[in-house]
Scaffold this active site. Structure first.
Site, short mmCIF file in Angstrom:
data_model
loop_
_atom_site.label_atom_id
_atom_site.label_comp_id
_atom_site.label_asym_id
_atom_site.label_seq_id
_atom_site.Cartn_x
_atom_site.Cartn_y
_atom_site.Cartn_z
CB SER A 98 -5.08 3.76 0.65
OG SER A 98 -4.91 2.38 0.59
CB SER A 99 -6.85 1.33 -4.26
OG SER A 99 -6.04 2.16 -5.04
N GLY A 109 -2.58 -3.10 -2.22
CA GLY A 109 -1.27 -3.69 -1.92
C GLY A 109 -1.28 -4.48 -0.63
CB SER A 143 -0.91 -0.03 1.22
OG SER A 143 -1.69 1.11 1.23
N GLY A 144 0.59 2.14 -0.92
CA GLY A 144 1.34 3.40 -0.99
C GLY A 144 2.57 3.31 -1.85
CD GLU A 172 -4.27 -2.50 3.30
OE1 GLU A 172 -4.58 -1.48 2.69
OE2 GLU A 172 -5.08 -3.18 3.97
CG ASN A 213 -1.78 5.65 -0.68
OD1 ASN A 213 -1.74 6.86 -0.87
ND2 ASN A 213 -1.93 4.77 -1.64
CB THR A 254 -3.54 3.86 -7.74
OG1 THR A 254 -4.00 2.83 -6.88
CG2 THR A 254 -4.73 4.54 -8.39
N1 LIG Z 1 5.26 8.14 -9.97
C1 LIG Z 1 4.88 8.92 -8.99
N2 LIG Z 1 5.22 10.21 -9.02
C2 LIG Z 1 4.80 11.04 -8.02
N3 LIG Z 1 4.12 10.61 -6.94
C3 LIG Z 1 3.79 9.32 -6.86
C4 LIG Z 1 4.15 8.42 -7.89
N4 LIG Z 1 3.66 7.20 -7.54
C5 LIG Z 1 3.02 7.35 -6.33
N5 LIG Z 1 3.10 8.62 -5.93
C6 LIG Z 1 2.56 9.18 -4.68
O1 LIG Z 1 2.28 8.14 -3.80
C7 LIG Z 1 0.92 8.11 -3.40
C8 LIG Z 1 0.43 6.71 -3.26
O2 LIG Z 1 0.41 6.08 -4.51
P1 LIG Z 1 -0.72 5.07 -4.92
O3 LIG Z 1 -2.00 5.58 -4.48
O4 LIG Z 1 -0.50 4.81 -6.34
O5 LIG Z 1 -0.35 3.85 -4.06
P2 LIG Z 1 -0.95 2.40 -4.16
O6 LIG Z 1 0.18 1.50 -4.39
O7 LIG Z 1 -2.04 2.41 -5.13
O8 LIG Z 1 -1.50 2.19 -2.72
P3 LIG Z 1 -2.75 1.38 -2.24
O9 LIG Z 1 -2.44 -0.01 -2.32
O10 LIG Z 1 -2.97 1.87 -0.89
O11 LIG Z 1 -3.82 1.82 -3.18
C9 LIG Z 1 0.21 8.85 -4.47
O12 LIG Z 1 -0.93 9.47 -3.93
C10 LIG Z 1 1.25 9.89 -4.92
O13 LIG Z 1 1.22 11.00 -4.05
MG LIG Z 2 -3.98 2.28 -5.09
#
Ligand SMILES: Nc1ncnc2c1ncn2[C@@H]1O[C@H](COP(=O)(O)OP(=O)(O)OP(=O)(O)O)[C@@H](O)[C@H]1O
Ligand SMILES: [Mg+2]
Length: 1110
Positions: free
Chosen positions: A163-164, A390, A110-111, A392, A160, A115
């Site tokens: 977070s999805s 992700g 997660s994070g 957790e 996050n 996404t």
């Molecule tokens: N390539 C990137 N460039 C800039 N910021 C990023 C990038 N990837 C992720 N982030 C930052 O990290 C945060 C978390 O990313 P994201 O929501 O994609 O995580 P996740 O893996 O989908 O988590 P979860 O499993 O909780 O959904 C985003 O809100 C963004 O602020």
């Molecule tokens: Mg996500």
């Protein structure tokens, strides 16, 4: 230099190494060090062969621009520095050009940025695929589905901020050209417990905050909401606002996105009403109320929120209220109603809220799918993008985390399957020499969870379905007995004594050693969440709602469809959907993005080695590199390989007739590829180094270019020749036509010139002739003139001479005459005096008279007596004679004229003459009578049968018969009478009947009186003493007065006794009426009387006749 000609490579300007396969020496430290080095320089992407490792930079980097998209477009995977776009491009081109369905698996905890990564992939594909109005709309809808789903399915967690809280797999569908057609989204298990309760430092789903911050006052009042978060129990307050998140703006973005995706206005409104209803639901509180049976029954504390919620959803308040206080249990056609206590009421409320929200979320996904569904049934190419929650590990992990981690476990499994195990197995299958690489296969953990007999999920289901008291504890007990022996399962009560003293493992928990680490799960709520039950009363209450969406979301509430069967448990459902997903992924070509989180603080620039190391380990990245290095980078079946590269060797181009493997061997030998670079498998060729593959690709590309050039050359040659022949043919035609045209023009020009020339010559000639003719004419004219002048002069001279001569002659004659006269006079003077004078005179007079009469004879006027003309008298001394002759002539002429008359006509003229004598210049009426012939009989007695009798009474011949007016003596009015005149008397008779009124012998008539005026009145005076006179005189009137009186006069005069009647013409006379004498007086009437003669009796003595003035 054009972009295609730039020869760059992954190796150019490398920070650390771009591909971990190239790492030297390969160790965990060097691996992490390489990641760190690159992370520090903002190089967040690193490859392991074709797998992309993505570090979350926690800051926005300028590497997602349109220029970057162009840079990576149609480039080889290893050509540029590592980027997620390279992977996206590779996947897209492979899909488009090689017709291989793709899936992009984004994994990480997660994070870690899954996404975000999946969004970058989608936006890249959207940017490079086809364009056009329809395609752009599809792209836009696909992209805009993200903000909608994120608003409803994402939340801030400790790890996050976005977070999805659901798993998402999206299939993007393309047509044969690679243009997007639509997509299908599958969602996996939304973390619904979050709706009613959030862990500390976390908050509910974004949409709640976005709605309250971003909606207009109007919308809020329609939804009966208050902007203040604090008013809602379901919203955690400590982290209601998140740094860097603008909920109000996000709300507008979401609404806009919904509109683009295709949501109707009323659909958006319904969705917001449901969101508002969930908030309202959280505010409903219960209080206990004692019942007679000693049990407590829950009652709604403050009914305001309940009321508002019911109003929002169109639910009868009492229905819902009752559903919170009672529960109906149906079993075998029996219905038992039990009361709910306060705790159960709260449980029911939360269950309703969670169900409402999850069902709304699933509806949203379906609705989006409806919009983005491909509109064609043609075969589609598919690119799946998997962004699942992700791995957790929370402080307090429950059923949701268990499910999420199970899903991640499965994904790791598929990764291992496809990259590690599959790879090694393939080498063995193909008979390639291979050093085995040790790696951890998590199939055992998957089995612990999903095994149908003794897997944790199966146990949980069993427990949930078991009759009797079922609690989370009984479930844990069951696990303790069944899974105790499993090496990845840990529990305090398990027989494995190792954990008996482990205080980190509480009694109500179990721990699983996941591939990504150990996770401690608290069993509390497992049974409930797995059952996922909603009291039927509540679903029925929802179904009764007068709200289309709510009704749709709770179909099981339809009393007509009561289903007593238990719905499948949440665990079972999830296991099934994960199973389907895995099968789906296995049919596609996988592309991996392994996301790594650099720190726990969501901060840029911080690289926590231990955290990264942990992720690298559990993601199996080291093994990944080792397998990559030990094996071959690329493999392909012989047939497609030969097909792809056959143009690189003359022996294989254009057709190889032997077996494909031999063809490949010939090809590689011919290309002098070092032997260590490839190995021949049973059905595939294995290429060790990507570089070898690239060089093959490069050669192929060059060769293709050459081939293309050759084709182009031949085509161009053919085209040019065809064009040339066509041109030549056309040229001949054009030339012929042109020549014809030019000759025509030339001919016309020459003809024109000749005409001009001719006309000039003719003109010139004509002018010359004209000039000559003119000259000749002038000469002739001159001659004529001269001759004329000459003749004139001659003539004048002659005339002058003749004149002179005749004058002289005349003079001579005169002189001679005079002389003769003189001589004669001298000679005859002696005779003349005696009688010559008289004789000459007589002779002269005679001559003159003779001439006069002859002249008169010629000039005599006509014989008409009325012709007054008479020739003029030429000789003054004959004036008297001339007049006399005129008179004589006239008399003679009249006599001649009269001699032509008949007797009858003569009489008529005599009558006329007599009338003239009687009335001419005496009576004004006379001139009118001159032109009228005196016909005598105007009545025609013999023809009219009425008058037959009258005719017989009159013995003599009727001389005159006419209708006259008899003037009434008393009043002067007129009455018509027939007036007859015979030789001896005159008669008056009635005009209509013919009855005789009076018959008077002419001798009785003494005189007649008439006026001088233009009237027809006449009075017939009778001789006094006669019998006729007894009745008195007659006063009559007739237009033919002149004729009547004349005839009367003539007849009387012609009678035997030659009676002479006096004709008196006077304007005043007396008339004897019986005894009276009445004076008849004629006056000139006023013009107003018109032309009528008016006769009025003025008094006894006067009868006035007014005659119109002439
Ligand atoms: N390539 C990137 N460039 C800039 N910021 C990023 C990038 N990837 C992720 N982030 C930052 O990290 C945060 C978390 O990313 P994201 O929501 O994609 O995580 P996740 O893996 O989908 O988590 P979860 O499993 O909780 O959904 C985003 O809100 C963004 O602020
Ligand atoms: Mg996500």
């Amino acid at each position: 230099m054009s972009k295609m000609e730039v020869k760059t490579s992954l190796l150019d300007n490398m920070i650390g190494v771009g591909d971990m396969v190239l790492l030297e020496p390969l160790s965990e430290d060097s691996f992490i060090d390489n990641l760190k080095k690159r992370f520090d320089r903002n190089e967040i992407y690193t490859y392991i062969g074709s797998v992309v490792i993505s570090m979350n930079p926690y800051k926005s980097l300028p590497i997602y621009t349109a220029e970057k998209v162009e840079d990576y477009r149609n480039r080889n995977f290893y050509e540029l520095s590592p980027h997620i776009y390279a992977l996206a491009d590779e996947a897209y081109r492979s899909l488009r050009d090689q017709d291989k369905d793709q899936c992009i698996l984004v994994t990480g905890e997660s994070g870690a940025g899954k996404t975000e990564a999946s969004k970058f992939v989608m936006s890249y594909v959207a940017a490079v695929c086809g364009k056009g109005k329809e395609v752009n709309k599809v792209k836009e809808q696909l992209l805009q589905s993200n903000p909608v789903l994120e608003a409803f399915g994402n939340a801030k967690t400790i790890r996050n901020d976005n977070s999805s809280r659901f798993g998402k797999y999206m299939d993007i569908e393309f047509d044969f050209k690679g243009d997007p057609l639509g997509g299908v989204i599958s969602n996996y298990l939304l973390e619904k417990s979050r709706v009613v309760k959030q862990p500390r430092g976390e908050r509910n789903f974004h949409i709640f905050y976005q709605l309250l911050s971003g909606a207009s006052e109007d919308t809020l009042s329609k939804l009966k909401l208050d902007r203040d978060f604090r008013k809602y129990n379901y919203l955690s307050l400590d982290s209601a606002t998140v740094n860097g998140l603008d909920d109000a703006t996000s709300f507008r973005t979401v609404k806009n996105a919904m509109q683009i995706v295709g949501f109707m206005e009323d659909e958006v409104q319904s969705v917001l009403e449901l969101v508002a209803a969930v908030l309202k639901l959280g505010n409903i509180e219960f209080k206990p109320e004692s019942r007679v049976n000693g049990f407590d029954e829950s009652q709604v504390k403050d009914k305001n929120d309940l009321k508002e919620m019911c109003e929002l959803l169109g639910i009868e308040q009492y229905v819902l209220e009752r559903a919170f206080s009672f529960r109906t249990v149906e079993a075998k056609m029996e219905k038992v109603s039990t009361t709910l206590n306060v705790a159960q009421a709260y449980y029911a409320r939360d269950a309703l809220a969670k169900n409402l929200y999850t069902r709304l979320f699933s509806w949203l996904v379906n609705r989006i799918n409806e919009s983005i569904k491909a509109q064609t049934k043609a075969r589609k190419k598919v690119m799946g993008v998997l962004d699942i929650y992700g791995f957790e590990i929370f402080e307090d992990n429950s059923f949701e985390q268990f499910i999420i981690n199970y899903c991640n476990e499965k994904l790791q499994q598929i990764f291992i399957e496809l990259t590690l195990r599959e790879e090694q197995e393939e080498y063995i299958r193909e008979g390639i020499a291979w050093t085995n690489i040790e790696y951890f296969n998590n199939a055992i953990i998957c089995d612990l969870i999903e095994n149908n007999q003794n897997g944790i999920l199966a146990m949980l289901d069993e427990e949930c379905l078991r009759p009797g008291t079922v609690t989370d504890e009984t479930f844990l007990d069951k696990l303790n007995t069944v899974c105790a022996e499993h090496q990845h399962f840990e529990s305090r009560q398990s027989k494995n004594s190792k954990f008996l003293t482990d205080h980190s493992l509480p009694h109500n928990c179990f721990r699983i050693q996941h591939y990504a680490g150990k996770v401690l799960y608290r069993v509390e709520g497992f049974v409930d969440k797995n059952n996922d039950l909603l009291y039927r009363d509540l679903s029925q209450a929802m179904y009764k709602a007068n709200h289309s969406l709510i009704k749709l979301l709770f179909p099981e509430g339809n009393p007509a469809k009561v289903n007593l069967k238990r719905p499948p448990t949440a665990g079972l459902q999830f296991r099934a959907s994960v199973g389907t997903l895995m099968k789906n992924l296995q049919t596609k070509n996988p592309n991996y993005i392994r996301c790594i989180k650099p720190n726990d603080k969501k901060a840029a620039h911080i690289f926590t080695d231990s955290l990264v190391c942990h992720q690298v380990r559990y993601l199996g990245l080291m093994e990944n590199v080792r397998v990559r290095r030990a094996g071959y980078a690329f493999r392909q079946a012989y047939e497609p390989c030969l097909e792809r590269y056959k143009m690189l060797c003359k022996k294989t181009w254009p057709h190889w007739n032997g077996r494909a493997r031999e063809g490949v061997e010939v090809l590689l030998t011919d290309l002098q590829v070092p032997v260590e670079e490839f190995a021949y498998g049973r059905s595939k060729i294995f290429i060790r180094n990507p570089r070898t593959l690239f060089s093959l690709e490069e050669k192929r590309r060059e060769c293709l270019e050459d081939l293309a050039t050759l084709i182009q050359k031949i085509y161009r040659g053919w085209k040019c020749r065809t064009q040339f022949l066509l041109l030549k043919k056309s040229q001949v035609v054009v030339a012929a036509w042109y020549r014809r045209y030019a000759q025509q023009k030339k001919y016309q020009k020459i003809r024109c010139s000749a005409l001009v020339f001719q006309s000039f010559i003719r003109g010139w000639k004509a002018r010359k002739i004209l000039r000559e003719l003119k000259y000749k004419k002038h000469c002739e004219e001159a001659v004529t003139t001269i001759a004329a002048y000459w003749h004139g002069t001659q003539a004048r001279r002659e005339r002058k001479r003749l004149k002179e001569e005749s004058r002289r002659k005349h003079a001579i004659a005169v002189i001679w005459a005079f002389w003769l006269g003189l001589k004669v006079r001298r000679e005859y003077r002696k005779f003349f005096k005696a009688n010559a004078g008289k004789k000459i005179y007589d002779f002269t007079i005679q001559r003159i008279l003779q001439k006069y009469f002859l002249g008169l004879k010629k000039m005599m006027p006509s014989m008409s007596p009325v012709d007054m003309s008479w020739p003029a008298n030429p000789y003054g001394f004959l004036d008297k004679t001339h007049q006399e002759i005129r008179g004589m002539f006239h008399l003679w002429r009249c006599n001649k004229y009269r001699c032509l008359f008949t007797e009858e006509k003569k009489a008529t003229y005599e009558e006329k003459l007599e009338a003239s004598e009687l009335f001419k210049d005496k009576k004004a009426l006379y001139p009118n009578s001159v032109g009228q012939p005196f016909k005598g009989d105007y009545v025609e007695l013999s023809k009219n049968p009425k008058y037959q009798k009258l005719k017989s009474l009159v013995e003599d011949k009727v001389l005159l018969a006419d209708v006259v007016s008899k003037i009434n003596r008393s009043n002067g009015k007129e009455a018509p009478r027939i007036f007859l005149l015979t030789k001896n008397n005159f008669v008056l008779a009635d005009q209509k009947t013919g009855h005789l009124k009076a018959s008077v012998p002419l001798p009785d008539l003494s005189s007649v009186f008439v006026s001088t005026q233009n009237d027809g009145f006449f009075a017939l005076r009778l001789k006094e003493g006669t019998t006729s006179a007894a009745k008195g005189d007659f006063l009559l009137s007739s237009n033919r007065l002149v004729e009547i009186i004349t005839k009367l006069h003539r007849t009387a005069a012609a009678s035997t006794d030659r009676n002479q009647i006096n004709i008196n013409i006077t304007d005043e006379f007396l008339v004897q009426f019986k005894q009276d004498k009445v004076c008849v007086k004629f006056i000139l009437g006023a013009p107003k009387n018109g032309n009528n003669v008016l006769c009025k009796r003025k008094n006894n003595r006067l009868l006035e006749v007014s005659v119109p003035s002439p």
